[in-house]
Each structure stands twice: as C-alpha cells, then as structure tokens.
Design a protein around this motif. Structure first.
Motif, mmCIF file in Angstrom:
data_model
loop_
_atom_site.group_PDB
_atom_site.id
_atom_site.type_symbol
_atom_site.label_atom_id
_atom_site.label_comp_id
_atom_site.label_asym_id
_atom_site.label_seq_id
_atom_site.Cartn_x
_atom_site.Cartn_y
_atom_site.Cartn_z
ATOM 1 N N LEU A 207 0.824 -1.206 0.000
ATOM 2 C CA LEU A 207 0.000 0.000 0.000
ATOM 3 C C LEU A 207 0.859 1.257 0.000
ATOM 4 O O LEU A 207 0.565 2.232 -0.706
ATOM 5 N N LEU A 208 1.927 1.235 0.800
ATOM 6 C CA LEU A 208 2.834 2.381 0.824
ATOM 7 C C LEU A 208 3.465 2.595 -0.540
ATOM 8 O O LEU A 208 3.587 3.734 -1.011
ATOM 9 N N ARG A 209 3.867 1.482 -1.167
ATOM 10 C CA ARG A 209 4.477 1.610 -2.490
ATOM 11 C C ARG A 209 3.459 2.140 -3.499
ATOM 12 O O ARG A 209 3.792 2.966 -4.356
ATOM 13 N N GLN A 210 2.220 1.664 -3.399
ATOM 14 C CA GLN A 210 1.183 2.154 -4.301
ATOM 15 C C GLN A 210 0.919 3.641 -4.086
ATOM 16 O O GLN A 210 0.703 4.391 -5.040
ATOM 17 N N LEU A 211 0.965 4.081 -2.818
ATOM 18 C CA LEU A 211 0.779 5.498 -2.529
ATOM 19 C C LEU A 211 1.934 6.316 -3.098
ATOM 20 O O LEU A 211 1.727 7.419 -3.620
ATOM 21 N N GLU A 212 3.155 5.771 -2.981
ATOM 22 C CA GLU A 212 4.306 6.465 -3.563
ATOM 23 C C GLU A 212 4.176 6.550 -5.080
ATOM 24 O O GLU A 212 4.483 7.581 -5.682
ATOM 25 N N GLN A 213 3.732 5.464 -5.681
ATOM 26 C CA GLN A 213 3.540 5.478 -7.127
ATOM 27 C C GLN A 213 2.443 6.475 -7.514
ATOM 28 O O GLN A 213 2.554 7.153 -8.545
ATOM 29 N N LEU A 214 1.400 6.549 -6.694
ATOM 30 C CA LEU A 214 0.337 7.519 -6.957
ATOM 31 C C LEU A 214 0.882 8.934 -6.860
ATOM 32 O O LEU A 214 0.576 9.787 -7.701
ATOM 33 N N LEU A 215 1.722 9.188 -5.833
ATOM 34 C CA LEU A 215 2.321 10.505 -5.687
ATOM 35 C C LEU A 215 3.196 10.844 -6.894
ATOM 36 O O LEU A 215 3.112 11.952 -7.449
ATOM 37 N N GLU A 216 4.030 9.883 -7.301
ATOM 38 C CA GLU A 216 4.884 10.120 -8.468
ATOM 39 C C GLU A 216 4.050 10.367 -9.720
ATOM 40 O O GLU A 216 4.397 11.208 -10.563
ATOM 41 N N SER A 217 2.941 9.648 -9.829
ATOM 42 C CA SER A 217 2.064 9.840 -10.989
ATOM 43 C C SER A 217 1.408 11.212 -10.964
ATOM 44 O O SER A 217 1.247 11.853 -12.009
ATOM 45 N N LEU A 218 1.026 11.672 -9.772
ATOM 46 C CA LEU A 218 0.438 13.003 -9.653
ATOM 47 C C LEU A 218 1.459 14.086 -10.016
ATOM 48 O O LEU A 218 1.120 15.088 -10.653
ATOM 49 N N VAL A 219 2.711 13.858 -9.590
ATOM 50 C CA VAL A 219 3.781 14.791 -9.965
ATOM 51 C C VAL A 219 3.922 14.830 -11.483
ATOM 52 O O VAL A 219 4.017 15.902 -12.095
ATOM 53 N N ASN A 220 3.943 13.646 -12.093
ATOM 54 C CA ASN A 220 4.039 13.589 -13.557
ATOM 55 C C ASN A 220 2.815 14.223 -14.214
ATOM 56 O O ASN A 220 2.927 14.845 -15.280
ATOM 57 N N LEU A 221 1.663 14.049 -13.578
ATOM 58 C CA LEU A 221 0.439 14.648 -14.108
ATOM 59 C C LEU A 221 0.553 16.167 -14.161
ATOM 60 O O LEU A 221 0.196 16.808 -15.162
ATOM 61 N N ILE A 222 1.077 16.745 -13.085
ATOM 62 C CA ILE A 222 1.264 18.195 -13.051
ATOM 63 C C ILE A 222 2.247 18.623 -14.130
ATOM 64 O O ILE A 222 2.022 19.599 -14.855
ATOM 65 N N ASN A 223 3.349 17.878 -14.261
ATOM 66 C CA ASN A 223 4.355 18.243 -15.257
ATOM 67 C C ASN A 223 3.851 18.051 -16.685
ATOM 68 O O ASN A 223 4.230 18.791 -17.592
ATOM 69 N N ILE A 224 2.985 17.054 -16.883
ATOM 70 C CA ILE A 224 2.372 16.891 -18.214
ATOM 71 C C ILE A 224 1.509 18.107 -18.523
ATOM 72 O O ILE A 224 1.526 18.639 -19.633
ATOM 73 N N GLY A 225 0.753 18.566 -17.511
ATOM 74 C CA GLY A 225 -0.075 19.752 -17.702
ATOM 75 C C GLY A 225 0.763 20.975 -18.029
ATOM 76 O O GLY A 225 0.427 21.762 -18.927
ATOM 77 N N ILE A 226 1.876 21.144 -17.316
ATOM 78 C CA ILE A 226 2.769 22.281 -17.581
ATOM 79 C C ILE A 226 3.386 22.149 -18.967
ATOM 80 O O ILE A 226 3.492 23.127 -19.718
ATOM 81 N N ASP A 227 3.781 20.927 -19.315
ATOM 82 C CA ASP A 227 4.426 20.694 -20.609
ATOM 83 C C ASP A 227 3.454 20.956 -21.758
ATOM 84 O O ASP A 227 3.834 21.527 -22.791
ATOM 85 N N GLU A 228 2.199 20.537 -21.588
ATOM 86 C CA GLU A 228 1.206 20.788 -22.627
ATOM 87 C C GLU A 228 0.913 22.282 -22.750
ATOM 88 O O GLU A 228 0.660 22.788 -23.833
#
Length: 547
Positions: A207-228
């Motif tokens: 669960l902790l690893r999944q939460l970390e992956q979710l956090l990393e994905s959210l970070v990437n989500l923000i950067n995808i938004g900035i990049d677009e």
C-alpha cells in the motif's frame, strides 16, 4: 501429536512479538529504500523454520498475471540449499500453476489448494497422502537423495482477502533427537499467526508503495499539464531535478573544503528529487502569453504586425498626399517625388527599428528607448477615421522594456509562480519522511544575500538542498536553447554569468566551487546542450572560482 511445553509456547510468543517489531521496522526500511522487502521476507521464512524446527521453508508469491505461484525464497538446511532472496541464486524450478488449461482452479497442488481455499494444509507424511499430486516433490527427493515427510502449508492474504503469498514448511524435526516428525496443531496455529503478521507487513508495504507510485504519478500529471501548456517549461521541469541530483551527488562525495562534511541520506535524496520535479508547479497557473512571451508586443499574438499595418497606412497616406500635391502643382512634381521617397525611407527605417526593438535582448539603450517614444508621437488615422498616436500606452510600455520581453507587471506575474508553488506544496499533507519537499522546492529563487524572493531568505536560513536547486535552476535556464524569448548561451558565457552570481551574493559560492571543480557543468552540457553551445572553458577565468 506432541504438544509444546508452556516455556516453549512463551518462547514462540516472544518470537512473534520480536518478529512483529522487525516487520514494522523492515517495512519502513523497505519504503525508504525503494520498496525492497526481500530481506524481510527471508527473515519470515527463517523465523518460521526456527519456530517449528523445520528443515526447509519456501515462500511463494503470486505471479504478476495471477496465473501461478512463483518460488520467491527456498531454504533447506540438510541439503545446504539457499535460493532466492539475499542468496542471489536464482530458483530454476517452474512455478506452481494456479489454474488448469480449462480454466478450473488447480487443486491438485497443495500450495495451489491452500491459495485457492485460503486454508492451511498440515500433512504428516506426504508419501502416505493421496489427496495431492506430489510428483514434483518426489522428483526433488530423487534428484537430491532427500526424504520429504511432513508438510505445513499456510496461505497469506491481505485485508481484502487477496492472496499475497504462500508459506510452506517441510520436515519438522524433534529438537532433542533430530528425527523428522509431524507439525503439531500448535505449530500450525503459531505459523498461521506469523503468516497473518507477515501478511499485514506485506500489505502495508504494498500500500505504501502504491501510494508512492500515486504521488509520483500526480507529480508527472502536473508536469504533463505544464508541458502541454508550455513545452519550454516542461523541459525545464525535467532537467532541473536531474542537474540538481548531479550536483547533490558531487557535493555528497566531496572530501575537502567547506562542503566536506555534507552528507545526503537516501530519504533526503528522494525528497530533493521530488522537489526538483515540483519546483515550478505553480507555473500551471501562469498565463501562457506571459510564460512564453517571445517578443515585447506578444500577447496571444505578436502585435508588431499591427504596427506594421500602421506603417503601411502611413506609407499609403504619404503617397496619396504626394499624388494630390503633384496634381495641384505639376511644376513641383520632381521635388514632391523626392520628398516622398525620403519620407517613405524614414518610415521604413522606423518600422525596421521597431521590429528590432520588439525582439528584446540583454539591454536597450536610453537613446533607443527615447526613439521609440518619438515614433509613438506620430499621428495616424485609424479605420474609424479618428486620428490618434501611432503607439498606444501599452505598446509604448512594452517596446521600451530595457531587458528581455516582460513588463514589470508581467515579471511580477512570472515571479508569483514560486509563491503559488509554495502554497500548493504546503497545502499537501506530506508524510513525515517527505516533509522537506516544500522547503527544498521553495528556495530556488532566494539569494544568499537575502535579496531573492518570495521570502527574502539568507544563506543561513536555507538548507543545502534548497541552495543546490538554485544553481541548477539558473544554469539550466541560461543554457536552454528552446526558449522562445532568447537563445541558449554558450557554456563559457553561462559559467561566467554564474560566477558573477557567486560573487554578488546570488548563489552559494561553496556549492558553485563544487559545481565547477567536479565538472558537473560539463557532464550536463555533453548530455543536454547543443554541440555548438559547448565551447572551450578556461576554468581559471571563471569569476569566483579558484582552481
């Protein structure tokens, strides 16, 4: 079956308690070190063997597709076998299929049966049991000259009943005689308790690893938004964390000078990496026409074309006026034509001057600013027939910008991104091991002399990681060749500017020294700068650096 003495039961309870503490610490350690809990799983098998006196132990984990149980750890004391886990020896035995070819559950294998039914299976003598297919076990015995007898197989499930593993013990041994015996009912209950504890630890880790992956994905989500929104900013958000970590590793490895005692833990590295990815997250709120303003008159479009149109109107009006004058005074036609040419030449020169002024750059002279003001006072007649100044107030303000392409108001909008970034990051409920992310990310526009923004922090008020990121942010911005409002500077010029920054209190001189001495700048340049930017660098000539 023999039952345990009270002191033996107390000893096993102590083992369970001790293991419970180990599982908690081990799960936390796995979380901080990339989620690797294999050593912890090996410890579970070893404790189970010791608790029951088993000669061997195996831990199965479900395959990624859920079709089979894969051997994860296999230990046998009599045979001296230790495979998987920390042994570094691959287990070359095929996994146990959970399903038959027709899609029915495989209930012929004891491990698969325990996995499907979620029940423990305790067998006194496998050679006397006809309930399961032990052909694989018999082949193992024949190959190694071994005699498998008693088996205890216990499934491990998470809080939702999902299978996360199967623990299997073989050949319980009498501690006094060494003879193989059956696993007792007490053995089974203790191993079930141990398996339950292990399942909780594994589930928590997953669960902790999944939460970390979710956090990393959210970070990437923000950067995808900035990049677009702005591909130039997106590139920056990728390269700054990379350069930050390159410099952080160099400082960590330094053994001489003021930074010799600096050490960066794995947890701090993770926080610094996340901070690098998120350091400009506030730019997602910055208007595109400000972030990507390539010329002084650009908004949604470049208004220099409107100015060009006005010049065309003036050129046309001048020609019409000249033709009318020639009709009225034919004898002065040649003089009028000459005056027209001079007037039109001046207009075209002024048009070219404004086009050049619109580009922006390192600095606009006061004389050029005054010339823009003079041109602005020309009069022209618009489509509505009204006469007005050639440049309106906003156009005049923009075309007289001294440095770059941004007005003071637009620069404040750009600078506000860091305040927004800090607010966004501080609004998140960061867990304890990630609580430094906002501080690391929020300091990359601060200066060592306290003249930076948004908080005016001084060197003493900033952590080393925050000061690291400031250097990475500036160097990447100087060398970036994809910005619409400037060209990427050469390596030597970028280092010269950065060197002056180290002397005037902008960046940390000690970290700048490591940046040059460890040649972090060169490694980054070869990887990400254009070949024609990477010119020869005389380190002795870099301001603020002493070879």
């Amino acid at each position: 079956m023999l039952q345990l003495h009270p002191e033996q039961i107390a000893q096993r309870l102590d083992q369970l308690t001790e293991l419970s503490v180990e599982l908690g610490r081990g799960a936390a350690a796995g979380m901080l070190h990339g989620g690797d809990i294999t050593p912890l799983l090996e410890r579970i098998v070893l404790v189970a063997k010791d608790m029951t006196g088993a000669d061997g132990g195996t831990l199965y984990r479900p395959s990624a597709d859920g079709r089979s149980l894969e051997f994860h750890i296999s230990i046998n004391d009599s045979l001296g076998l230790r495979q998987g886990a920390s042994a570094g020896v691959a287990i070359g035995v095929p996994g146990v299929a959970l399903w038959q070819d027709d899609g029915a559950p495989n209930l012929g294998s004891v491990a698969a049966y325990a996995a499907h039914r979620r029940v423990s299976v305790n067998i006194d003598d496998v050679y006397q049991s006809g309930d399961f297919n032990f052909s694989g076990m018999r082949a193992f015995d024949g190959h190694y000259g071994y005699r498998s007898t008693s088996f205890l197989t216990v499934p491990m499930s998470d809080h939702e009943g999902e299978l996360i593993g199967v623990l299997q013990l073989i050949n319980a041994q009498d501690r006094e005689t060494g003879l193989v015996k059956a696993f007792s009912a007490t053995d089974q209950r203790f191993i079930e308790a141990l398996a339950a504890q292990a399942a909780v630890a594994l589930t928590n880790q997953l669960l902790l690893r999944q939460l970390e992956q979710l956090l990393e994905s959210l970070v990437n989500l923000i950067n995808i938004g900035i990049d677009e929104k702005s591909p130039y900013t997106g590139r920056h958000c990728q390269f700054v964390p990379e350069l930050t970590m390159m410099l952080a590793d160099a400082v960590h490895a330094t053994t001489h000078g003021p930074m010799a005692d600096f050490q960066l833990s794995e947890n701090e590295r993770k926080q610094l990496w996340l901070a690098g990815l998120l350091h400009d997250c506030g730019k997602i709120t910055t208007p595109v026409h400000v972030v990507d303003k390539a010329t002084k008159l650009e908004t949604i479009y470049d208004r220099i074309h409107l100015v060009d149109t006005r010049f065309e109107v003036l050129l046309r009006d001048a020609e019409i006026a000249a033709l009318k004058a020639q009709l009225a005074s034919p004898a002065q036609a040649d003089e009028i034509t000459l005056a027209l040419r001079e007037q039109q030449a001046l207009l075209r020169e002024e048009r070219d001057f404004l086009r050049h002024a619109n580009i922006g750059g390192e600095g606009m002279s006061p004389a050029d600013q005054e010339r823009v003001r003079h041109i602005a006072q020309r009069r022209w007649t618009g489509p509505d027939g009204a006469e007005r100044d050639f440049l309106d107030a906003n156009e005049l303000e923009n075309l007289t910008i001294r440095f770059g392409t941004l007005t003071d108001a637009e620069r404040k909008i750009i600078n506000n991104h860091i305040s927004v970034s800090i607010r966004m990051l501080e609004a998140l409920p960061w867990p304890k091991h990630l609580q430094k992310v906002p501080e690391y990310a929020g300091g990359h526009h601060e200066r060592m002399d306290g003249k930076g923004y948004p908080r005016g922090l001084t060197r003493e008020q900033m952590s080393v990681p925050a000061r690291l990121m400031a250097i990475a942010d500036i160097f990447e911005a100087l060398t970036a060749c994809d910005r619409p409002y400037k060209k990427g500077k050469s390596l030597s010029e970028s280092l010269r500017i950065l060197g002056h920054f180290s002397l005037n209190g902008h960046i940390d001189p000690d970290l700048f020294d490591v940046f040059i001495r460890s040649k972090v700048y060169l490694a980054f340049a070869h990887k990400h700068m254009q070949p024609d930017q990477v010119d020869a660098v005389d380190e002795a000539a870099i301001p603020g650096y002493v070879p």
